[in-house]
Design a protein around this motif. Structure first.
Motif, PDB file in Angstrom:
ATOM      1  N   PRO A 320       0.811  -1.220   0.000  1.00  0.00           N
ATOM      2  CA  PRO A 320       0.000   0.000   0.000  1.00  0.00           C
ATOM      3  C   PRO A 320       0.843   1.268   0.000  1.00  0.00           C
ATOM      4  CG  PRO A 320      -0.815  -1.573   1.612  1.00  0.00           C
ATOM      5  CD  PRO A 320       0.496  -2.107   1.129  1.00  0.00           C
ATOM      6  N   ILE A 321       0.329   2.283  -0.665  1.00  0.00           N
ATOM      7  CA  ILE A 321       0.931   3.612  -0.606  1.00  0.00           C
ATOM      8  C   ILE A 321       0.341   4.333   0.595  1.00  0.00           C
ATOM      9  CG2 ILE A 321       1.038   5.867  -1.725  1.00  0.00           C
ATOM     10  CD1 ILE A 321       1.186   4.498  -4.374  1.00  0.00           C
ATOM     11  N   GLY A 349       1.834  21.479   8.661  1.00  0.00           N
ATOM     12  CA  GLY A 349       2.917  20.764   9.324  1.00  0.00           C
ATOM     13  C   GLY A 349       3.761  19.997   8.338  1.00  0.00           C
ATOM     14  N   VAL A 350       4.037  18.740   8.674  1.00  0.00           N
ATOM     15  CA  VAL A 350       4.938  17.931   7.870  1.00  0.00           C
ATOM     16  C   VAL A 350       4.345  16.542   7.681  1.00  0.00           C
ATOM     17  CG1 VAL A 350       6.226  17.136   9.910  1.00  0.00           C
ATOM     18  CG2 VAL A 350       7.332  17.143   7.665  1.00  0.00           C
ATOM     19  N   SER A 351       4.628  15.940   6.522  1.00  0.00           N
ATOM     20  CA  SER A 351       4.127  14.605   6.228  1.00  0.00           C
ATOM     21  C   SER A 351       5.255  13.729   5.693  1.00  0.00           C
ATOM     22  CB  SER A 351       2.981  14.662   5.210  1.00  0.00           C
ATOM     23  OG  SER A 351       3.421  15.235   3.994  1.00  0.00           O
ATOM     24  N   TYR A 352       5.098  12.437   5.907  1.00  0.00           N
ATOM     25  CA  TYR A 352       6.082  11.455   5.476  1.00  0.00           C
ATOM     26  C   TYR A 352       5.362  10.365   4.685  1.00  0.00           C
ATOM     27  CZ  TYR A 352       8.836  13.532   9.275  1.00  0.00           C
ATOM     28  OH  TYR A 352       9.480  14.399  10.109  1.00  0.00           O
ATOM     29  N   GLY A 353       5.803  10.117   3.472  1.00  0.00           N
ATOM     30  CA  GLY A 353       5.268   9.016   2.702  1.00  0.00           C
ATOM     31  C   GLY A 353       5.977   7.726   3.083  1.00  0.00           C
ATOM     32  N   SER A 354       5.263   6.613   2.999  1.00  0.00           N
ATOM     33  CA  SER A 354       5.854   5.329   3.353  1.00  0.00           C
ATOM     34  C   SER A 354       6.494   4.689   2.129  1.00  0.00           C
ATOM     35  CB  SER A 354       4.783   4.396   3.920  1.00  0.00           C
ATOM     36  OG  SER A 354       3.745   4.206   2.982  1.00  0.00           O
ATOM     37  N   SER A 355       7.711   4.181   2.311  1.00  0.00           N
ATOM     38  CA  SER A 355       8.380   3.452   1.246  1.00  0.00           C
ATOM     39  C   SER A 355       7.705   2.100   1.056  1.00  0.00           C
ATOM     40  CB  SER A 355       9.856   3.255   1.578  1.00  0.00           C
ATOM     41  OG  SER A 355      10.514   4.491   1.739  1.00  0.00           O
ATOM     42  N   GLY A 356       7.809   1.570  -0.158  1.00  0.00           N
ATOM     43  CA  GLY A 356       7.183   0.286  -0.421  1.00  0.00           C
ATOM     44  C   GLY A 356       7.789  -0.410  -1.612  1.00  0.00           C
ATOM     45  N   ASN A 357       7.245  -1.574  -1.931  1.00  0.00           N
ATOM     46  CA  ASN A 357       7.798  -2.422  -2.984  1.00  0.00           C
ATOM     47  C   ASN A 357       6.713  -2.952  -3.903  1.00  0.00           C
ATOM     48  OD1 ASN A 357      10.648  -2.649  -1.848  1.00  0.00           O
ATOM     49  ND2 ASN A 357       9.455  -3.486  -0.156  1.00  0.00           N
TER      50      ASN A 357
END
Length: 459
Positions: A320-321, A349-357
């Protein structure tokens, strides 16, 4: 004076008949029975457990996807504080009684109420565990549903709430339910329970304590009750400072979330989960913040593998993204008649995307060759980025310190984004990746989320 369960049922029937026979006079005819129905003791005491059970049903199909957040961000979390924190609220009650700080009831009556609550909770939890036979996330046993630790924690938190939170100060309730929530989170972070397990456990814990107190009330009547305190008014127009948990669906509003506008990989409807709170300087304006996750499953149903990949696999899937964000800013609340509120927020504020495969499921021959059942052939890596959220909600206060809110939130963020492709596998079986030429440089994570929140007022 509280209305009993039989009166509630009669009011519900009367309400239904009124709607059927006098729909044309709804504005004037329905107002009184609706108000009386919502004020029923049974409705107020079962509303929160009912919402939690509803959330259990809604999250059940997505429990593995939600656990994926834990596995991707903190897969090695092993802190068993939840084994002890579940008892903190009842320990607080015992310490306050030992210090001769009076609660709502005498120690004898409080102990009887607690004994009934614990007995009901224990029977319900263990009966369902044995009947359901749900496997734990760590696959150690088949007694995952519901969470016993969470049920214990919320039984104890509701005990503290009823003895001191409702009687002396709502901060006792906030502390109790905060420790119970931390226990529930710990069960998930330690990979011992699914989210549906802890939601059901919380519902059982609260409902068991309410039922335990109901039985005790029928036995003791007015015996063992301390005199009401004068400094405990019902706050109608006070500052609505709050803590809140929310859960809902997330819908992408950006074409970028189709993963580089690919016709093969595209996101589906996801979920949104978070906590937030605000401190109000008056009854309309406050300052607060939110910490939340949104996750979107990625469908690869339309992907057609080339001949080289077909030789080693017949299927692939994409993780999942997701995005997590922490935003702060002004909060707004406008009180309406009958304890309704319109709420709004505008945070940044600030956001972080999750790494994935993107992962290939290898056939038996390829699995033997590569020494693994799956092969990540592509990686995506978003970077940290500024974000902002705007949200509105409609809120109904159902008890002195509890409200239910239907919310809608829009999040805007744009991330630097890199896609890496598998280049080769060395002799030691290590995988080497290189940036894909023409890969993404920026990607928008804009999305709309909507769902329900459970609010605890601090006033």
């Amino acid at each position: 004076m509280h209305l009993n369960y039989r009166t509630c049922s009669a009011l519900l029937l009367a309400l239904s008949l009124t709607i059927t026979a006098h729909a044309q006079h709804a504005d004037t005819t329905l107002q009184k029975p609706i108000s009386r129905f919502l004020k029923c003791d049974a409705v107020q005491k079962t509303a929160v457990p009912a919402i939690l059970l509803g959330a259990t049903v809604l999250t059940w199909p997505h429990k593995e996807e939600i656990r994926e957040l834990r596995n991707r961000y903190i897969p090695t979390f092993r802190y068993r504080y939840d084994d002890y924190l579940q008892y903190a609220p009842v320990a607080t009650v015992l310490l306050l009684n030992a210090a001769h700080v009076k609660g709502r009831h005498s120690p004898k009556r409080a102990v009887v109420s607690y004994a009934f609550s614990m007995g009901i909770m224990g029977v319900v939890v263990n009966s369902i565990k044995r009947t359901a036979g749900v496997q734990r996330p760590d696959a150690t046993s088949r007694n995952s549903f519901p969470s016993g630790h969470t049920a214990m924690a919320f039984t104890n938190a509701t005990f503290l709430h009823k003895e001191y939170g409702e009687y002396r100060h709502p901060l006792y309730s906030v502390m109790g339910y905060t420790s119970a929530t931390a226990t529930a989170l710990g069960r998930g972070l330690n990979n011992r329970h699914w989210i549906s397990d802890v939601l059901a456990g919380a519902a059982i814990g609260i409902a068991s304590t309410e039922l335990g107190y109901y039985i005790t009330d029928q036995i003791f009547k007015d015996r063992g009750m301390n005199a009401p305190l004068r400094n405990n008014p019902v706050p109608i127009n006070n500052k609505p400072s709050f803590l809140e948990m929310h859960l809902g669906y997330a819908i992408s509003t950006s074409n970028d979330l189709s993963l580089a506008n690919s016709e093969d990989l595209y996101v589906k409807r996801g979920f949104n989960l978070g906590i937030e709170g605000a401190w109000f300087i008056n009854r309309n304006f406050g300052v607060g913040g939110e910490f939340a996750f949104s996750s979107f499953p990625v469908s690869s149903e339309k992907v057609v593998l080339d001949d080289d990949l077909k030789a080693i696999s017949e299927d692939l899937y994409t993780q999942p993204i997701g995005i997590r964000y922490f935003n702060v800013g002004p909060y707004f609340s406008y009180p309406l008649p009958n304890n309704w509120f319109i709420t709004a927020k505008l945070n940044t504020g600030v956001s972080y995307g999750s790494s994935g495969n993107v992962i290939l499921k290898l056939n038996p021959a390829a699995e033997k060759e590569y020494g693994r059942p799956e092969l990540p052939i592509m990686k995506y890596k978003p970077k940290r980025a500024p974000s902002w959220t705007a949200g509105i909600g409609i809120q109904k206060r159902i008890a002195r310190n509890v409200a239910i809110k239907a919310y809608t939130t829009y999040l805007n963020s744009r991330h630097g984004f890199e896609i890496l492709g598998l280049n080769e596998t060395n002799e030691d079986g290590e995988l080497n990746y290189e940036p894909i030429p023409g890969g993404l440089s920026r990607l928008k994570f804009n999305h709309l989320s909507f769902g329900l929140g459970l609010t605890a007022f601090i006033w």
